[in-house]
Every structure is written in C-alpha cells, then in structure tokens.
Design an enzyme around this catalytic site. Structure first.
Site, PDB file in Angstrom:
ATOM      1  CD  GLN A   2      54.110  15.529  35.454  1.00  0.00           C
ATOM      2  OE1 GLN A   2      54.807  16.272  34.691  1.00  0.00           O
ATOM      3  NE2 GLN A   2      54.025  14.763  35.118  1.00  0.00           N
TER       4      GLN A   2
ATOM      5  CB  THR B 217      62.395   9.719  28.761  1.00  0.00           C
ATOM      6  OG1 THR B 217      62.696  10.122  27.551  1.00  0.00           O
ATOM      7  CG2 THR B 217      62.448  11.517  28.708  1.00  0.00           C
TER       8      THR B 217
ATOM      9  CG  HIS C  72      51.610  10.056  41.880  1.00  0.00           C
ATOM     10  ND1 HIS C  72      50.549   8.854  40.841  1.00  0.00           N
ATOM     11  CD2 HIS C  72      53.208   9.653  40.581  1.00  0.00           C
ATOM     12  CE1 HIS C  72      51.753   7.892  39.960  1.00  0.00           C
ATOM     13  NE2 HIS C  72      52.365   8.472  39.279  1.00  0.00           N
TER      14      HIS C  72
ATOM     15  CB  ALA D 153      56.771   1.157  29.739  1.00  0.00           C
TER      16      ALA D 153
ATOM     17  CG  ASP E 181      52.620  12.352  46.218  1.00  0.00           C
ATOM     18  OD1 ASP E 181      52.979  11.246  45.841  1.00  0.00           O
ATOM     19  OD2 ASP E 181      52.551  13.305  45.577  1.00  0.00           O
TER      20      ASP E 181
ATOM     21  NE  ARG F 204      58.941  21.570  18.573  1.00  0.00           N
ATOM     22  CZ  ARG F 204      57.799  21.641  18.549  1.00  0.00           C
ATOM     23  NH1 ARG F 204      56.727  21.334  19.594  1.00  0.00           N
ATOM     24  NH2 ARG F 204      56.984  23.484  17.842  1.00  0.00           N
TER      25      ARG F 204
ATOM     26  CB  SER G 279      68.953  19.861  34.381  1.00  0.00           C
ATOM     27  OG  SER G 279      68.039  19.550  35.405  1.00  0.00           O
TER      28      SER G 279
ATOM     29  CG  HIS H 257      64.837   9.650  32.443  1.00  0.00           C
ATOM     30  ND1 HIS H 257      63.516   9.872  33.025  1.00  0.00           N
ATOM     31  CD2 HIS H 257      65.713  10.447  32.303  1.00  0.00           C
ATOM     32  CE1 HIS H 257      63.511  11.269  33.061  1.00  0.00           C
ATOM     33  NE2 HIS H 257      64.851  11.282  32.554  1.00  0.00           N
TER      34      HIS H 257
ATOM     35  CD  GLU I 275      62.706  14.640  30.866  1.00  0.00           C
ATOM     36  OE1 GLU I 275      63.037  14.255  32.410  1.00  0.00           O
ATOM     37  OE2 GLU I 275      61.788  14.166  29.933  1.00  0.00           O
TER      38      GLU I 275
ATOM     39  N   GLY J 298      58.119   3.907  36.844  1.00  0.00           N
ATOM     40  CA  GLY J 298      57.291   4.475  35.978  1.00  0.00           C
ATOM     41  C   GLY J 298      55.913   4.178  35.373  1.00  0.00           C
ATOM     42  CG  ASP J 299      54.429   7.069  33.076  1.00  0.00           C
ATOM     43  OD1 ASP J 299      53.726   7.222  33.864  1.00  0.00           O
ATOM     44  OD2 ASP J 299      54.941   7.574  32.287  1.00  0.00           O
TER      45      ASP J 299
ATOM     46  CG  HIS K 186      65.285  18.860  35.109  1.00  0.00           C
ATOM     47  ND1 HIS K 186      66.377  18.064  34.682  1.00  0.00           N
ATOM     48  CD2 HIS K 186      64.135  17.178  33.547  1.00  0.00           C
ATOM     49  CE1 HIS K 186      65.996  17.129  33.780  1.00  0.00           C
ATOM     50  NE2 HIS K 186      64.965  16.940  33.533  1.00  0.00           N
TER      51      HIS K 186
ATOM     52  CG  PHE L 154      51.281  15.684  29.577  1.00  0.00           C
ATOM     53  CD1 PHE L 154      51.518  13.463  29.425  1.00  0.00           C
ATOM     54  CD2 PHE L 154      52.763  15.375  30.355  1.00  0.00           C
ATOM     55  CE1 PHE L 154      51.739  12.296  30.014  1.00  0.00           C
ATOM     56  CE2 PHE L 154      53.319  14.761  30.770  1.00  0.00           C
ATOM     57  CZ  PHE L 154      53.393  13.313  30.578  1.00  0.00           C
TER      58      PHE L 154
END
Length: 303
Positions: free
Chosen positions: A179, A48, A152, A51, A161, A275, A15, A77, A17, A108-109, A269, A219
């Site tokens: 993640q 995605t 997390h 926020a 978690d 890209r 899949s 999402h 994203e 969510g962040d 995933h 990141f």
C-alpha cells in the site's frame, strides 16, 4: 523469473498500475498514458479489477490490448469479491488462454468499496491466501500480493497482518507490493518485521504521485496510510495552483524514491491513476530515460 534490467544510469526497475476505462474518452487517455510510459521499460504493468466483476470485461479487454499492441508484460488483478471459486477459476482460464502469466492476487475491498465490510461468499475464495493457492494449482504463475507497512485497517495487529502475508508466500506468492506510504522509516521497520518472520520475497514499495492532495488525504484516511504534517505543509495553499502543485508533487515523490534507493531499494511500483505526465517527470528526475525495448509494437515496426 527474470525481471527487466534497470535502464542505464538509473539503477531502478519500475512497474506501473492502471485501471480499466469506463468511457471511450477514458480509453483514449489510458492508451496515451501507456504509450507515454512504455518506453521507460517497466518490469510489468498491472490493471486493476473491480468488485463483483464490475470491471471484469474492461480489465480483460485492456490486458488483451496490451498483449496485442505492445511488448509490455501485463499483470492482471484478481479478487475474491462476489464470485464463486468456479467463476474465478474461469476468469483465470480465460487469462491463461490470452497469454497472461502474472497476477496481482487480492482479497478485494468490501462490497461498498474501500472501508466497506468484506463478506466472503460461501462458495468462493475467502481471502488472498486461498486465491494464491488456487492460482498455483492452475499453473506456475508469477503472483504478486499486497502488503501493508501501516498494517491493513481490518487487521487487529501487525502479527496477524504479517502472518497472512507469510501464508500467501507459503502458497506461492513471488512478490509483495505495498500500500502507498509517505514515511520511509515506517516502510523500513515493516520490512524488518517481515524478514524476522521468515519472509524473503521482494517487498516492492507502492508509490503514489500526488495529483490531488485532498483526494489522496481522503483515500489515505480510509486505508490507514498516515499523512505526515510536513507533507500537508508542502501542498498548503496550492488548491487553485495546479502548475505549482505538479512541480511540488514531482519533487516530493522523487525525494521519497531517492531516499528509499539510498536504503537499498531498486524496485518501485507506481500507482499512475492513468495519468502519465507526473509519473514520467518523476522517473526522469530519478535518472530513467526512454528506451525502445518496451515501445508499442506499431512504433517498433515503423522504426
């Protein structure tokens, strides 16, 4: 629910994203990427969601276009950030009317992005546990949720978690997407913890092809995903050599997936970053070949 069967010779199901575009040029690039990857027959493609509804309309437009112009199955999402329950429920209703039957449900962040402090609204869903319950109360959606092989960054320990993941499953989650990570032993230990906790839904590895090592490392630091020293050494000295960097990235990612496949995994995933070329190259190395089942409708009609 049924899944897309693996393509002949690969034994894999994938899949992809994507994120919603902000400009017309980004829109063109996104659609080129979707058209490039669609013939690989992904189980679904996710889009995605920013926020505070910052990409809400663009996400919906992208999902709608995927439904109208391809035979791909989109997953929208959905987050809890800066929205009341009523606002989130209205978004769900709109997606239902559009034809969406699969959500990626996330807390969510934080309001300041990855690493920022998350503050739930008093009138909103507090976390993904409540969001999954809200989705299931609306309809029998397919619901994917997040999982964290290295836990997390806000969780005090793995027990907390994994308890949150179990509560999401108890409320109706049907799949967990992890993640990204680079150490397959870490992933395997995590799955063992999850199974011991009585969680038996598919745990799908989230795979990130490394287009830019510096950005991925930055990141990773924010999300708690560790960069092994051997991986940093692979990309050492390639900052100004994009062609070699791309070859190395394809090899590294394919090696990771092939090793996971040897460990019994078949679903993956990919975080594409809109890209397609690197992801397509990796899938080719893995034995996947373009078919026609998920080609854009315009091409299918012309065939």
């Amino acid at each position: 629910m049924s899944q897309t069967p693996p393509l002949a010779g690969s034994g894999l199901r994938v899949s992809f994203e994507f994120f919603p575009p902000k400009t017309e040029k980004m829109e063109e690039n996104l659609w080129r990427s979707i058209e490039r990857l669609a013939p690989l027959g992904p189980s679904f493609v996710s889009v995605t969601y920013g926020a505070g509804g910052s990409t809400r309309e663009r996400t919906h437009q992208t999902i709608e276009r995927i439904l109208k112009e391809t035979t791909l199955t989109p997953a929208a999402h959905l987050t809890c950030v800066d929205a009341s329950r009523e606002e989130v429920d209205e978004v769900v209703r709109q997606y239902w009317e559009t034809g969406v039957r699969h959500f990626v449900a996330l807390r969510g962040d934080g309001q300041n992005g990855v690493g920022g402090k998350y503050v739930p609204r008093e009138d909103g869903y507090r976390n993904a546990v409540e969001l999954v319950a809200g989705l299931k109360a609306f309809a029998d959606f397919e619901i994917s949720v997040a999982a964290y092989p290295e836990k997390h960054p806000e969780s005090p320990d793995f027990a907390t978690d994994i308890d949150l993941l179990k509560r999401k499953v108890d409320n109706g989650a049907t799949r967990a997407i992890t993640q990204f990570f680079f150490d397959n032993d870490v992933f395997e230990r995590y799955v063992e913890r999850v199974r011991r906790a009585g969680i038996y839904i598919p745990i799908v590895p989230g795979i990130v092809p490394i287009h830019d090592f510096v950005k991925v490392a930055r990141f990773s630091n924010a999300t708690g995903a560790k960069i092994p020293s051997w991986l940093a050494e692979r990309f050492d000295g390639l900052e100004e050599d994009p062609q070699t960097r791309s070859h190395v990235a394809a090899a590294v990612c394919a090696e990771q997936v092939l090793d996971l496949q040897k460990r019994g995994l078949s679903d993956f995933h990919f975080y594409t970053m809109n890209r397609a070329d690197l992801v397509y190259s990796i899938c080719h190395i893995l034995g996947m070949r373009a078919g026609t089942a998920a080609a854009p409708k315009s091409e299918a009609a012309a065939a």
